[in-house]
Design a protein around this motif. Structure first.
Motif, short mmCIF file in Angstrom:
data_model
loop_
_atom_site.label_atom_id
_atom_site.label_comp_id
_atom_site.label_asym_id
_atom_site.label_seq_id
_atom_site.Cartn_x
_atom_site.Cartn_y
_atom_site.Cartn_z
N ALA A 31 0.81 -1.21 0.00
CA ALA A 31 0.00 0.00 0.00
C ALA A 31 0.85 1.27 0.00
N GLY A 32 2.17 1.14 0.12
CA GLY A 32 3.04 2.30 0.16
C GLY A 32 3.09 2.99 1.50
N ARG A 33 2.56 2.34 2.52
CA ARG A 33 2.61 2.93 3.87
C ARG A 33 4.01 2.84 4.47
N ILE A 34 4.76 1.84 4.07
CA ILE A 34 6.15 1.72 4.46
C ILE A 34 6.97 1.46 3.19
N ASP A 35 8.26 1.79 3.25
CA ASP A 35 9.14 1.60 2.10
C ASP A 35 9.94 0.30 2.18
N LEU A 36 10.19 -0.17 3.39
CA LEU A 36 10.94 -1.41 3.56
C LEU A 36 10.72 -1.94 4.96
N TYR A 37 10.98 -3.22 5.12
CA TYR A 37 10.91 -3.84 6.44
C TYR A 37 11.72 -5.14 6.41
N PRO A 38 12.17 -5.63 7.56
CA PRO A 38 12.92 -6.89 7.61
C PRO A 38 11.99 -8.09 7.49
N GLU A 39 12.37 -9.03 6.64
CA GLU A 39 11.59 -10.23 6.41
C GLU A 39 12.54 -11.43 6.39
N TYR A 40 11.98 -12.63 6.31
CA TYR A 40 12.76 -13.86 6.27
C TYR A 40 12.40 -14.62 5.00
N THR A 41 13.42 -15.14 4.31
CA THR A 41 13.18 -15.74 3.00
C THR A 41 12.21 -16.91 3.07
N GLY A 42 12.34 -17.76 4.08
CA GLY A 42 11.43 -18.89 4.22
C GLY A 42 10.00 -18.46 4.47
N THR A 43 9.83 -17.37 5.22
CA THR A 43 8.50 -16.82 5.46
C THR A 43 7.91 -16.27 4.18
N ALA A 44 8.72 -15.52 3.43
CA ALA A 44 8.25 -14.98 2.15
C ALA A 44 7.85 -16.10 1.20
N LEU A 45 8.65 -17.15 1.18
CA LEU A 45 8.40 -18.27 0.27
C LEU A 45 7.09 -18.97 0.58
N THR A 46 6.87 -19.27 1.84
CA THR A 46 5.73 -20.11 2.22
C THR A 46 4.49 -19.30 2.56
N ALA A 47 4.63 -18.26 3.38
CA ALA A 47 3.47 -17.52 3.87
C ALA A 47 2.92 -16.55 2.83
N ILE A 48 3.79 -15.95 2.03
CA ILE A 48 3.34 -14.97 1.04
C ILE A 48 3.20 -15.60 -0.34
N LEU A 49 4.22 -16.30 -0.80
CA LEU A 49 4.18 -16.88 -2.15
C LEU A 49 3.47 -18.22 -2.21
N LYS A 50 3.23 -18.82 -1.04
CA LYS A 50 2.51 -20.10 -0.97
C LYS A 50 3.23 -21.21 -1.75
N GLN A 51 4.54 -21.18 -1.72
CA GLN A 51 5.33 -22.20 -2.40
C GLN A 51 5.83 -23.23 -1.39
N PRO A 52 6.21 -24.41 -1.85
CA PRO A 52 6.68 -25.46 -0.93
C PRO A 52 7.89 -25.02 -0.13
N ALA A 53 7.95 -25.48 1.10
CA ALA A 53 9.04 -25.13 2.02
C ALA A 53 10.23 -26.03 1.75
N SER A 54 10.97 -25.73 0.70
CA SER A 54 12.12 -26.57 0.36
C SER A 54 13.14 -25.76 -0.40
N GLY A 55 14.38 -26.30 -0.46
CA GLY A 55 15.43 -25.66 -1.22
C GLY A 55 16.57 -25.17 -0.35
N ALA A 56 17.77 -25.07 -0.96
CA ALA A 56 18.91 -24.48 -0.29
C ALA A 56 18.70 -22.99 -0.15
N LYS A 57 19.47 -22.35 0.72
CA LYS A 57 19.22 -20.93 1.01
C LYS A 57 19.38 -20.05 -0.23
#
Length: 304
Positions: free
Chosen positions: A83-109
């Motif tokens: 929404a443009g309310r913030i410009d950036l924030y700290p996230e975790y790649t595994g969280t982005a992969l599974t919780a946001i992108l809904k992709q399988p929880a697998s793979g090397a970093k």
């Protein structure tokens, strides 16, 4: 910081999240022309990473930084940045992969990072910056005394005793695709009663005080060594990598390329143990977080 309380129900957590979301979404705002708005989730580590990013930008650019910390969990922060309310924030790649992108929880970093980067850029106009250097995966924590008494080292071993135990988890862990349901299915976990849904900041103390017997924390929790807790090994490798990264609006870094440049100096600068020490300084020693962050950045030679 928004607290749900030690006995908060899922419905109460949902109402709280929806209330925050309602405040964030009335309109879509563009990137802010003369300032950078840094957000964070509602737990100590996310706040600390947000403050690290904010102080780094303040020290090395002429931009003003506005802090919007403790924005509930992953989904609220995602909506806030879209929404443009913030410009950036700290996230975790595994969280982005599974919780946001809904992709399988697998793979090397490296694979997980590239998948997240590609999809965030394509779908959201967002991009992850270089990783801060540590992997904060979920930690299934028990009391150290129980681990020693029962000779438990892995989650597989613990399944023999969990039917007599009470578990405590955060609301988000109960709902996420990489959370409780998948973990329980992978290991065949059963408990004496349905897991209690608790605020993240209360789980470690509840475990130490025998209110629960197993908690879903994080490997960089500062209270793990302080409270003599033990992290059971995820021996079936259920959880993906969770590298901490700054997620940024592409529009923001196109307008202010100095932001991406200065944040690149944080790449690889925080180890697992260093993040745990930072968390403990705030959660265990009750030090002022802004001072803890400034001291860390100064010792790294990143700020005067």
């Amino acid at each position: 910081m928004t607290r749900l309380g030690s006995t908060a129900s899922v419905s109460a957590a949902s109402v709280s999240a929806l209330a925050v979301l309602a405040l964030l979404l009335p309109s879509c705002a563009p990137s802010h022309p003369n300032r950078i708005v840094v957000g964070s989730k509602n737990f100590t580590e996310s706040f600390l990473l947000g403050e690290i990013v904010a102080q780094q930008i303040e020290a090395h650019t002429n931009l003003k930084v506005e802090r919007r910390f403790y924005l509930a969990g992953t989904y609220i922060c995602q909506q806030a940045i879209l929404a443009g309310r913030i410009d950036l924030y700290p996230e975790y790649t595994g969280t982005a992969l599974t919780a946001i992108l809904k992709q399988p929880a697998s793979g090397a970093k490296e694979d997980v990072y590239q998948r997240v980067k590609s999809e965030y850029e394509r779908r959201f106009g967002l991009t992850p910056g270089p990783a801060f250097g540590f992997n904060d995966t979920f930690a299934m924590e028990i009391r150290g005394e129980d681990a020693r008494r029962l000779n438990l080292k892995t989650l597989s071993q613990a399944t023999a005793v969990t039917p007599k135990w009470r578990a405590g988890f955060g609301y988000e862990f109960m709902e996420r695709p990489d959370g409780y349901r998948g973990l329980a299915a992978t290991y065949g976990l059963r408990f004496a009663e349905p897991p209690r849904v608790m605020d993240l900041g209360l789980l470690a103390r509840a475990l130490k005080d025998h209110q629960i017997d197993l908690a879903a924390g994080n490997t960089t929790d500062g209270l793990i060594p302080a409270l003599d807790l033990f992290v059971l090994e995820d021996d079936r490798h259920y959880f993906p990598p969770y590298e901490a990264v700054p997620v940024m609006r592409i529009e923001t870094i196109e307008r202010h390329p100095e932001v991406a440049q200065t944040l690149s100096a944080l790449s690889g600068k925080i180890s697992d143990k260093e993040m745990q020490r930072l968390n403990y300084a705030v959660d265990g020693q009750h030090r002022d977080a802004t001072e803890v962050v400034h001291e860390f950045l100064r010792n790294k030679g990143l700020v005067p």
